[in-house]
Design an enzyme around this catalytic site. Structure first.
Site: not given
Ligand code: ITT
Length: 191
Positions: A7, A171, A68
């Site tokens: 990630s 959290k 994800d």
């Molecule tokens: P990686 O893929 O590199 O792990 P990313 O930020 O692109 O990082 P995701 O593809 O899982 O991660 O996208 C999820 C999005 O959802 C992330 O960018 C946030 O906007 C939101 N998100 C995920 N987990 C969250 C959390 O715990 N609190 C708030 N928003 C979250």
């Protein structure tokens, strides 16, 4: 035990490091010298978690896992879901995404939503999947400055604060990610 976390998201890394037992050492992509961005063409969180974990596993041949995650809003038919990161468009900020959600929910009574995390682990060349979810509601305005992503507009059920108004520990005691990480941790420690 060492595991690579596939990630680029520093907030996720911080959350899971503070949750995992110290016997489990998590290496970031920076730690292993990977600076790229992994494409996420999947249509589900499960697919994208697998894609990210396999990508890093193919490169380093080490035990690794990916997370994800996304937020699913009932009145928006589950949007942004798997498209949570780029809901307001390519290159958008967390604030842009939150603005778009609040705009779309204007005048809509049902503000129920859930956060979901899927962790895909590749351990000794075997694949394992762990999930966590938390239900809650979307606020009317942004509240709080901590956390990341949709944290300022999400209040978990049974709470009065948004995730962005909580400490990391608060959290981490109830979140979608914490639940999935707990399952990952139980699995690794009981092997
Ligand atoms: P990686 O893929 O590199 O792990 P990313 O930020 O692109 O990082 P995701 O593809 O899982 O991660 O996208 C999820 C999005 O959802 C992330 O960018 C946030 O906007 C939101 N998100 C995920 N987990 C969250 C959390 O715990 N609190 C708030 N928003 C979250």
């Amino acid at each position: 035990m060492k595991l690579i976390f596939a990630s680029g998201n520093q907030y996720k890394l911080q959350e899971l490091q503070s949750k995992l037992n110290s016997s489990i050492e998590v290496l970031s992509m920076r730690d292993v010298g990977f600076a790229g961005d992994i494409d996420e063409p999947g249509e589900t969180l499960e697919e994208n978690a697998k894609i990210k974990a396999e990508y890093i596993h193919n490169l380093f041949h080490e035990n690794c896992f990916a997370d994800d995650s996304g937020i699913e809003i009932n009145a928006l038919n589950g949007e942004p879901g798997v498209y949570s990161a780029r809901y307001a468009g390519e290159g958008c900020s967390f604030a842009d995404n939150n603005e778009k959600v609040l705009e779309k929910l204007k005048g809509i009574e049902d503000r129920t939503a859930r956060f979901r995390t899927v962790i895909h682990l590749i351990y000794d060349n075997q694949h394992y999947v762990f999930e966590g979810e938390v239900k809650g509601k979307i606020t009317m305005t942004n509240k709080g400055v901590d956390g990341f992503g949709y944290d300022p507009i999400f209040i978990p059920d049974g709470q009065i604060k948004t995730f962005a108004e909580m400490t990391l520990d608060e959290k981490n005691s109830i979140s979608h990610r914490a639940k999935a990480v707990q399952k990952l941790s139980d699995f690794l420690l009981n092997r």
